[in-house]
Design a protein around this motif. Structure first.
Motif, PDB file in Angstrom:
ATOM      1  N   VAL A 265      56.622  71.274  48.932  1.00  0.00           N
ATOM      2  CA  VAL A 265      57.381  70.085  48.527  1.00  0.00           C
ATOM      3  C   VAL A 265      58.734  70.481  47.973  1.00  0.00           C
ATOM      4  N   PHE A 266      58.771  71.537  47.175  1.00  0.00           N
ATOM      5  CA  PHE A 266      60.035  71.965  46.594  1.00  0.00           C
ATOM      6  C   PHE A 266      61.009  72.394  47.676  1.00  0.00           C
ATOM      7  N   GLU A 267      60.489  73.166  48.645  1.00  0.00           N
ATOM      8  CA  GLU A 267      61.386  73.614  49.725  1.00  0.00           C
ATOM      9  C   GLU A 267      61.890  72.439  50.534  1.00  0.00           C
ATOM     10  N   ILE A 268      60.993  71.479  50.834  1.00  0.00           N
ATOM     11  CA  ILE A 268      61.405  70.351  51.672  1.00  0.00           C
ATOM     12  C   ILE A 268      62.447  69.526  50.949  1.00  0.00           C
ATOM     13  N   ILE A 269      62.236  69.280  49.637  1.00  0.00           N
ATOM     14  CA  ILE A 269      63.225  68.487  48.897  1.00  0.00           C
ATOM     15  C   ILE A 269      64.548  69.217  48.837  1.00  0.00           C
TER      16      ILE A 269
ATOM     17  N   LEU B 120      63.984  61.285  54.254  1.00  0.00           N
ATOM     18  CA  LEU B 120      63.510  62.623  54.597  1.00  0.00           C
ATOM     19  C   LEU B 120      62.660  63.202  53.481  1.00  0.00           C
ATOM     20  N   ILE B 121      63.011  62.905  52.233  1.00  0.00           N
ATOM     21  CA  ILE B 121      62.186  63.404  51.131  1.00  0.00           C
ATOM     22  C   ILE B 121      60.824  62.721  51.150  1.00  0.00           C
ATOM     23  N   LEU B 122      60.813  61.418  51.418  1.00  0.00           N
ATOM     24  CA  LEU B 122      59.521  60.718  51.532  1.00  0.00           C
ATOM     25  C   LEU B 122      58.689  61.311  52.649  1.00  0.00           C
ATOM     26  N   SER B 123      59.329  61.631  53.786  1.00  0.00           N
ATOM     27  CA  SER B 123      58.611  62.253  54.891  1.00  0.00           C
ATOM     28  C   SER B 123      58.050  63.606  54.472  1.00  0.00           C
TER      29      SER B 123
ATOM     30  N   MET C 277      66.033  68.827  52.412  1.00  0.00           N
ATOM     31  CA  MET C 277      66.321  67.478  52.880  1.00  0.00           C
ATOM     32  C   MET C 277      67.355  66.770  52.044  1.00  0.00           C
ATOM     33  N   ASN C 278      67.819  67.413  50.967  1.00  0.00           N
ATOM     34  CA  ASN C 278      68.754  66.727  50.083  1.00  0.00           C
ATOM     35  C   ASN C 278      70.172  66.810  50.637  1.00  0.00           C
ATOM     36  N   VAL C 279      70.298  66.679  51.939  1.00  0.00           N
ATOM     37  CA  VAL C 279      71.632  66.738  52.536  1.00  0.00           C
ATOM     38  C   VAL C 279      72.046  65.323  52.895  1.00  0.00           C
ATOM     39  N   ASN C 280      73.303  65.024  52.706  1.00  0.00           N
ATOM     40  CA  ASN C 280      73.809  63.727  53.117  1.00  0.00           C
ATOM     41  C   ASN C 280      74.623  63.831  54.378  1.00  0.00           C
TER      42      ASN C 280
ATOM     43  N   ILE D 120      57.210  64.530  51.418  1.00  0.00           N
ATOM     44  CA  ILE D 120      56.091  64.343  50.482  1.00  0.00           C
ATOM     45  C   ILE D 120      54.836  63.931  51.239  1.00  0.00           C
ATOM     46  N   LEU D 121      54.977  63.025  52.207  1.00  0.00           N
ATOM     47  CA  LEU D 121      53.789  62.612  52.968  1.00  0.00           C
ATOM     48  C   LEU D 121      53.218  63.774  53.753  1.00  0.00           C
ATOM     49  N   PHE D 122      54.099  64.623  54.319  1.00  0.00           N
ATOM     50  CA  PHE D 122      53.618  65.781  55.064  1.00  0.00           C
ATOM     51  C   PHE D 122      52.845  66.726  54.151  1.00  0.00           C
ATOM     52  N   SER D 123      53.371  66.962  52.953  1.00  0.00           N
ATOM     53  CA  SER D 123      52.677  67.857  52.025  1.00  0.00           C
ATOM     54  C   SER D 123      51.340  67.283  51.599  1.00  0.00           C
ATOM     55  N   LEU D 124      51.287  65.956  51.422  1.00  0.00           N
ATOM     56  CA  LEU D 124      49.997  65.347  51.085  1.00  0.00           C
ATOM     57  C   LEU D 124      49.002  65.532  52.219  1.00  0.00           C
ATOM     58  N   GLY D 125      49.487  65.459  53.458  1.00  0.00           N
ATOM     59  CA  GLY D 125      48.596  65.696  54.589  1.00  0.00           C
ATOM     60  C   GLY D 125      48.071  67.123  54.597  1.00  0.00           C
ATOM     61  N   VAL D 126      48.962  68.084  54.311  1.00  0.00           N
ATOM     62  CA  VAL D 126      48.540  69.485  54.258  1.00  0.00           C
ATOM     63  C   VAL D 126      47.498  69.682  53.151  1.00  0.00           C
ATOM     64  N   LEU D 127      47.733  69.035  52.019  1.00  0.00           N
ATOM     65  CA  LEU D 127      46.778  69.143  50.922  1.00  0.00           C
ATOM     66  C   LEU D 127      45.425  68.581  51.327  1.00  0.00           C
ATOM     67  N   GLY D 128      45.443  67.469  52.053  1.00  0.00           N
ATOM     68  CA  GLY D 128      44.183  66.889  52.498  1.00  0.00           C
ATOM     69  C   GLY D 128      43.436  67.802  53.443  1.00  0.00           C
ATOM     70  N   VAL D 129      44.160  68.499  54.322  1.00  0.00           N
ATOM     71  CA  VAL D 129      43.496  69.403  55.254  1.00  0.00           C
ATOM     72  C   VAL D 129      42.884  70.570  54.507  1.00  0.00           C
ATOM     73  N   LEU D 130      43.564  71.076  53.472  1.00  0.00           N
ATOM     74  CA  LEU D 130      43.058  72.267  52.796  1.00  0.00           C
ATOM     75  C   LEU D 130      41.984  71.951  51.773  1.00  0.00           C
ATOM     76  N   PHE D 131      41.981  70.715  51.231  1.00  0.00           N
ATOM     77  CA  PHE D 131      41.107  70.422  50.111  1.00  0.00           C
ATOM     78  C   PHE D 131      39.732  69.956  50.520  1.00  0.00           C
ATOM     79  N   ARG D 132      39.635  69.179  51.606  1.00  0.00           N
ATOM     80  CA  ARG D 132      38.408  68.456  51.867  1.00  0.00           C
ATOM     81  C   ARG D 132      37.519  69.203  52.818  1.00  0.00           C
ATOM     82  N   ARG D 133      36.191  68.910  52.702  1.00  0.00           N
ATOM     83  CA  ARG D 133      35.227  69.543  53.599  1.00  0.00           C
ATOM     84  C   ARG D 133      34.777  68.615  54.702  1.00  0.00           C
ATOM     85  N   ASN D 134      34.962  67.314  54.506  1.00  0.00           N
ATOM     86  CA  ASN D 134      34.539  66.356  55.508  1.00  0.00           C
ATOM     87  C   ASN D 134      35.530  66.369  56.661  1.00  0.00           C
ATOM     88  N   ILE D 135      35.036  66.585  57.873  1.00  0.00           N
ATOM     89  CA  ILE D 135      35.977  66.806  58.974  1.00  0.00           C
ATOM     90  C   ILE D 135      36.726  65.538  59.328  1.00  0.00           C
ATOM     91  N   LEU D 136      36.148  64.364  59.020  1.00  0.00           N
ATOM     92  CA  LEU D 136      36.877  63.132  59.348  1.00  0.00           C
ATOM     93  C   LEU D 136      38.083  62.960  58.436  1.00  0.00           C
TER      94      LEU D 136
END
Lengths: 170, 100
Positions: free
Chosen positions: A102-106, B8-11, A109-112, B13-29
């Motif tokens: 997250v830190f790297e992405i922020i 882009l920052i929101l994108s 991505m902080n480019v305008n 954050i969502l990507f990192s949350l997805g990565v966290l979900g893949v690494l954290f959970r045991r349920n394959i669904l």
């Protein structure tokens, strides 16, 4: 006004994503993911991508997640006991790596100023013709070959899913 | 006008949350749903940059990503059903047939 809408949709997207990855019950996770997809469709509308917003709602929230729910109900996972957590070392390293990501992405991505080559489709030009028409023009003129390949891919996926779903292979 | 870096920052954050979900959970669904979350984060980045560069190519690419994701979900869920028929579990730590 646009900023208020953006923050509202962004907060809903992030909260529903967090609920998706943390919920125990897979049905709750699937419903939270549907909420996330709908808020993403709202964000696409803010970015003047009406066709993609409609496709997102119809295909992602309306058929892919329904397929997920079919499979969850088919496997009947409610009877499984509570899933155990993974090893502590794996969880800690996952959180550390995610924070670094997250830190790297922020940071990046902080480019305008994006240094890509600007195209010709400004918002006024798109509204003059219509968003769907412009996508159709570009899809069937520049991207015709990928379009045909994607149809073959969908056919292959269809055949594969049917074969994998059969109980016995005679 | 919302600056494009917010999207882009929101994108990210969502990507990192997805990565966290893949690494954290045991349920394959749930792992599979986190992969879909990652795909959607990338779609958001595509459309945001397409809007900011006045281009429509990003939206066409998102069209293809959604089509490919649909195909992948169909085949992936069929594989999960096959695995469940044989092993009666969806716990990824139990799928260790190839473990040395």
């Amino acid at each position: 006004m646009e900023l208020i809408l953006f923050s509202f949709l962004a907060i809903i997207a992030v909260i529903s994503a967090v609920v998706t990855i943390l919920q125990r019950n897979p049905v709750h996770s699937a419903v939270a993911l549907i909420v996330c997809f709908l808020s993403l469709a709202g964000l696409y509308l803010l970015l003047h991508a009406e066709f993609i917003a409609a496709i997102q709602v119809i295909i992602y929230a309306g058929s892919i997640m329904v397929l997920f729910l079919f499979v969850i109900m088919l496997l009947d996972l409610r009877k499984e006991e509570l899933e155990q957590k993974r090893k502590l070392s794996l969880r800690v390293s996952a959180i550390i790596l995610m924070l670094i990501l997250v830190f790297e992405i922020i940071l990046i991505m902080n480019v305008n100023i994006l240094t890509g080559k600007p195209g010709i489709w400004t918002a006024e030009q798109i509204n003059a013709v219509g968003n769907t028409q412009v996508i159709g023009k570009i899809l069937f003129a520049n991207y015709l070959y990928p379009f045909e390949i994607v149809s073959v891919l969908l056919l292959v996926a269809l055949i594969g899913a049917i074969i994998l779903g059969k109980r016995k292979i005679e | 006008m919302v600056p494009i870096s917010y999207y882009l920052i929101l994108s990210g954050i969502l990507f990192s949350l997805g990565v966290l979900g893949v690494l954290f959970r045991r349920n394959i669904l749930i792992i599979f749903m986190s992969i879909e979350l990652m795909l959607n984060a990338v779609n958001l980045a595509f459309i945001a940059i397409a809007r900011s560069l006045n281009s429509m190519d990003g939206q066409v690419i998102v069209f293809f990503v959604i089509a490919v994701a649909a195909a992948e979900v169909a085949v992936g869920l069929a594989i999960i059903i096959t695995i469940f028929r044989n092993k009666e579990t969806v716990d990824v730590d139990e799928m260790n047939l190839m473990k040395g």
